[in-house]
Design a protein around this motif. Structure first.
Motif, PDB file in Angstrom:
ATOM      1  N   GLY A   1      11.556  51.548  77.282  1.00 13.31           N
ATOM      2  CA  GLY A   1      10.400  50.853  76.752  1.00 13.31           C
ATOM      3  C   GLY A   1      10.400  49.368  77.078  1.00 13.31           C
ATOM      4  N   TYR A   2       9.255  48.888  77.569  1.00 16.79           N
ATOM      5  CA  TYR A   2       9.082  47.478  77.916  1.00 16.79           C
ATOM      6  C   TYR A   2       7.794  46.964  77.285  1.00 16.79           C
ATOM      7  CZ  TYR A   2      12.778  48.241  81.317  1.00 16.79           C
ATOM      8  OH  TYR A   2      13.980  48.537  81.899  1.00 16.79           O
ATOM      9  N   VAL A   3       7.793  45.697  76.920  1.00 14.53           N
ATOM     10  CA  VAL A   3       6.606  45.114  76.292  1.00 14.53           C
ATOM     11  C   VAL A   3       6.294  43.774  76.930  1.00 14.53           C
ATOM     12  CG1 VAL A   3       7.146  46.228  74.090  1.00 14.53           C
ATOM     13  CG2 VAL A   3       7.840  43.853  74.471  1.00 14.53           C
ATOM     14  N   GLN A   4       5.049  43.364  76.752  1.00 18.25           N
ATOM     15  CA  GLN A   4       4.633  42.012  77.098  1.00 18.25           C
ATOM     16  C   GLN A   4       3.608  41.561  76.067  1.00 18.25           C
ATOM     17  OE1 GLN A   4       3.315  41.367  81.113  1.00 18.25           O
ATOM     18  NE2 GLN A   4       3.672  39.179  80.973  1.00 18.25           N
ATOM     19  N   ASP A   5       3.764  40.338  75.571  1.00 16.92           N
ATOM     20  CA  ASP A   5       2.903  39.826  74.516  1.00 16.92           C
ATOM     21  C   ASP A   5       1.678  39.127  75.086  1.00 16.92           C
ATOM     22  OD1 ASP A   5       4.338  40.606  72.185  1.00 16.92           O
ATOM     23  OD2 ASP A   5       5.833  39.080  72.651  1.00 16.92           O
ATOM     24  N   PHE A   6       0.566  39.282  74.362  1.00 16.01           N
ATOM     25  CA  PHE A   6      -0.703  38.666  74.713  1.00 16.01           C
ATOM     26  C   PHE A   6      -1.249  37.956  73.475  1.00 16.01           C
ATOM     27  CE2 PHE A   6       0.044  41.807  77.836  1.00 16.01           C
ATOM     28  CZ  PHE A   6      -0.613  41.420  78.995  1.00 16.01           C
ATOM     29  N   VAL A   7      -2.252  37.140  73.687  1.00 14.61           N
ATOM     30  CA  VAL A   7      -2.816  36.361  72.587  1.00 14.61           C
ATOM     31  C   VAL A   7      -3.336  37.274  71.482  1.00 14.61           C
ATOM     32  CG1 VAL A   7      -4.689  34.790  71.951  1.00 14.61           C
ATOM     33  CG2 VAL A   7      -3.378  34.388  74.051  1.00 14.61           C
ATOM     34  N   ASN A   8      -3.942  38.410  71.851  1.00 14.79           N
ATOM     35  CA  ASN A   8      -4.570  39.293  70.861  1.00 14.79           C
ATOM     36  C   ASN A   8      -3.831  40.609  70.653  1.00 14.79           C
ATOM     37  OD1 ASN A   8      -6.706  37.442  70.521  1.00 14.79           O
ATOM     38  ND2 ASN A   8      -7.747  38.277  72.324  1.00 14.79           N
ATOM     39  N   GLY A   9      -2.590  40.702  71.114  1.00 14.16           N
ATOM     40  CA  GLY A   9      -1.877  41.951  70.915  1.00 14.16           C
ATOM     41  C   GLY A   9      -0.671  42.069  71.822  1.00 14.16           C
ATOM     42  N   ARG A  10      -0.324  43.304  72.148  1.00 14.76           N
ATOM     43  CA  ARG A  10       0.877  43.572  72.948  1.00 14.76           C
ATOM     44  C   ARG A  10       0.613  44.773  73.844  1.00 14.76           C
ATOM     45  NH1 ARG A  10       6.475  43.977  69.802  1.00 14.76           N
ATOM     46  NH2 ARG A  10       6.248  41.717  69.893  1.00 14.76           N
ATOM     47  N   LEU A  11       1.244  44.765  75.001  1.00 12.16           N
ATOM     48  CA  LEU A  11       1.155  45.847  75.964  1.00 12.16           C
ATOM     49  C   LEU A  11       2.508  46.551  76.016  1.00 12.16           C
ATOM     50  CD1 LEU A  11      -1.027  46.894  77.894  1.00 12.16           C
ATOM     51  CD2 LEU A  11      -0.039  45.462  79.681  1.00 12.16           C
ATOM     52  N   TYR A  12       2.484  47.887  75.938  1.00 18.75           N
ATOM     53  CA  TYR A  12       3.703  48.694  75.968  1.00 18.75           C
ATOM     54  C   TYR A  12       3.717  49.569  77.210  1.00 18.75           C
ATOM     55  CZ  TYR A  12       4.928  47.610  71.109  1.00 18.75           C
ATOM     56  OH  TYR A  12       5.291  46.976  69.951  1.00 18.75           O
ATOM     57  N   ALA A  13       4.859  49.639  77.879  1.00 19.42           N
ATOM     58  CA  ALA A  13       5.080  50.591  78.966  1.00 19.42           C
ATOM     59  C   ALA A  13       6.311  51.406  78.606  1.00 19.42           C
ATOM     60  CB  ALA A  13       5.284  49.866  80.294  1.00 19.42           C
TER      61      ALA A  13
END
Length: 594
Positions: free
Chosen positions: A62-74
């Motif tokens: 599992g990998y994530v990246q943060d954004f201003v309005n949420g988060r993206l998960y792979a």
């Protein structure tokens, strides 16, 4: 908490650095990688806003990246965005540390309610307008069993914890579920900073907090019986207990033993609360309450120089001792002297060993730690590890606990939906209830009185029953006019492993339900419903205030005037008295008989 509290000093460091596991990086063969590609082309890219910070690993795959309005998960389940109100509810309820990874995008519910639903490994998030609520396991399974959105409507609050029971309010009712069987994981301590991981996996911690001083000795336990482990600072014979995984002063300070005593932590009497035991050589002075005073039990086991581990090795809810000699473990399933019940070889003689319930099955097992590798074994037998996880740094101090009270293996468990109604060949009918404890006869023992009772009100016959579920929770059920059963997991628990602990119920002439349960030479457990025909029980209460400390074989009898007799044995087998109390419904009073 069922494990050995390691008494080494905290090591120096200030930030968490993750050592990647051997597992392949999903972006290794693609310079862009799934997260960056999704940012440019995914259907929710605009809703996420601009990104900040690098891609980070949070589990094996599992990998994530943060954004201003949420988060993206792979993850291995796919690449999904969590944003807006859904992200607010998801993060408020522990994000992937508690609800698991997303398994879908946010999408319309398909029933014309104008709501959106996003599914996760351990629950879902419901978005309605600007409001969003998470429904997590095990409440989610109970919600679905009771009819889901069609019967109960939309959630109206986050789940509320009360002891080992979690409850959530919906538009047309509330749902309660028992969370007795938890799942242990790791906490890494550096100086006074504690990095918490809700599931054993590589990657960053779920969150961190500061507690105590850098040189403090730390203990782990469930100090208040809420199903969640927290920390205690030991300074000599003084113990500073904290009931939440947050910074702040201790909630309780107690003194026990001597400053140089070896201290063990466990649930020695199966009441759901961890307490202390002093070890002096091969003698163990066990205290069953978090108060100062003499030991409640003194046990001799093993040799003075043995290494001792603490755990619930057979899943009976009580912690006991295991002697470690090199790579051999002598497991004892009761707190008594004598030969081991099981002898298990595992690992190497030089290994650091941790104890925990790693798969949420209620049984503690071993994990070998080698540097920052954790070789997890889910059964007490020799053989290869069931999984190997890499987490933190080799010099970290590792503590074990169930940090969020959850069992993250719920999605792997069988469907709890009751079977269809059975039609026996003799013409009778059977109406199955929800799954219940079946490891012995406690729910159907021959001396049980009043397993099903009836009460007529306004021309309708209401049936009531009570039983222990698979976690020992006291479940109440009611159906009216022969219709569908309704269920309520009460706030109360019993010890179903002892078949003496049968349940007796009765309905008085005013429609109040009376329940007594969980007795084998033990204090009275009695409660009554908060309203006529209600399945919701009030707190435990006494009856007459005397002769209630050694109760066995409770029996209710309804009288023609709507009153009740309550009969039980007071005292032990061969040295007990028969006690008879009477309940008067008009005055709601209990009196002791002659």
């Amino acid at each position: 908490m069922r494990r050995l509290a390691l008494m080494c000093a905290a090591l120096l460091a200030t930030t968490l650095v993750v050592t990647p596991p051997v597992a392949a990086d999903p972006a290794a063969d693609d310079p862009v990688g799934p997260l960056q590609a999704y940012e440019a082309t995914g259907p929710h890219a605009a809703a996420l806003g601009s990104s900040y910070g690098p891609r980070r690993q949070v589990s094996d795959t599992g990998y994530v990246q943060d954004f201003v309005n949420g988060r993206l998960y792979a993850t291995e389940r796919g690449v999904f965005a969590v944003h807006g109100a859904a992200w607010a509810a998801y993060s408020r309820n522990g994000a992937h540390g508690a609800l698991g990874f997303p398994t879908s995008e946010l999408q319309p519910d398909g029933a014309g309610r104008g709501t959106g639903i996003q599914e996760f490994e351990g629950g879902l998030v419901v978005v309605s307008g600007d409001a969003a609520w998470a429904i997590a396991e095990p409440v989610l399974s109970e919600f679905r069993r009771l009819g889901g959105f069609e019967e109960l409507g939309l959630p109206r609050e986050d789940e509320v914890r009360s002891g080992r029971f979690w409850t959530q309010r919906f538009e047309r009712g509330r749902v309660s579920a028992s969370v007795r069987a938890g799942q242990d994981s790791l906490l890494l301590r550096r100086d006074r900073r504690n990095f918490v991981k809700s599931r054993i996996a590589p990657g960053e911690s779920d969150y961190f907090f500061d507690y105590g001083r850098p040189g403090d000795a730390m203990l782990v336990g469930d100090w208040n019986g809420d199903g969640t482990d927290t920390l205690a600072v030991r300074r000599g014979n003084e113990f500073h207990l904290r009931n939440s995984l947050t910074s702040g002063p201790a909630d309780v300070v107690i003194r026990y033993g001597r400053p140089n005593d070896v201290i063990l932590v466990g649930d020695w009497n199966g009441d759901g609360t961890d307490t202390l035991a002093v070890r002096r050589g091969r003698t163990y002075h066990i205290r069953n309450s978090l108060t100062s005073g003499p030991a409640d039990a003194v046990v001799h086991y093993g040799r003075p120089n043995d290494v001792i581990l603490v755990g619930d090795w057979n899943g009976d809810g009580t912690d006991t001792l295991t002697v470690r000699r090199g790579r051999t473990y002598h497991v004892k399933n009761n707190l008594a002297n004598g030969a081991a019940d099981n002898v298990v070889p595992y690992g190497q003689a030089t290994d650091v060993v941790l104890v925990g319930d790693w798969d949420g099955d209620g049984v503690d097992t071993l994990t070998v730690r080698r540097g920052n590798q954790y070789h997890v074994k889910n059964s007490m037998k020799a053989g290869a590890a069931d999984r190997v996880a890499v987490f933190g740094r080799p010099g970290d101090r590792a503590l074990v606990g169930n940090w969020d009270g959850k069992n993250h293996a719920y999605r792997e468990k069988a469907n709890l939906e009751p079977p269809a109604e059975i039609k026996p060949a003799n013409g009778a009918s059977m109406s199955p209830l929800s799954p219940a404890w079946a490891n012995n006869s406690v729910n159907a023992t021959v001396f049980r009185r009043n397993s099903v009772v009836s009460h007529e009100a306004d021309g309708v016959v209401h049936q009531f029953t009570a039983y222990y579920d698979e976690n020992g929770a006291l479940v109440l059920a009611r159906r009216s006019g022969g219709g569908r059963w309704e269920y309520e997991r009460s706030m109360h628990t019993g010890n179903p492993t002892d078949a003496h602990n049968s349940i007796s119920i009765a309905v008085d002439g005013s429609g109040y339900l009376h329940v007594s349960w969980g007795h084998h030479n033990s204090p009275l457990s009695y409660a009554r419903s908060v309203a006529p025909l209600s399945l919701e029980l009030g707190p435990k209460e006494s009856m007459v205030g005397r002769g209630e400390t050694l109760v066995t074989y409770p029996e209710f009898y309804r009288l023609p005037d709507g009153g009740l007799f309550f009969l039980y044995r007071f005292g032990r087998s061969g040295a007990g008295d028969l006690v008879l109390n009477r309940y008067d419904p008009p005055h709601r009073t209990l009196d002791a008989g002659p």
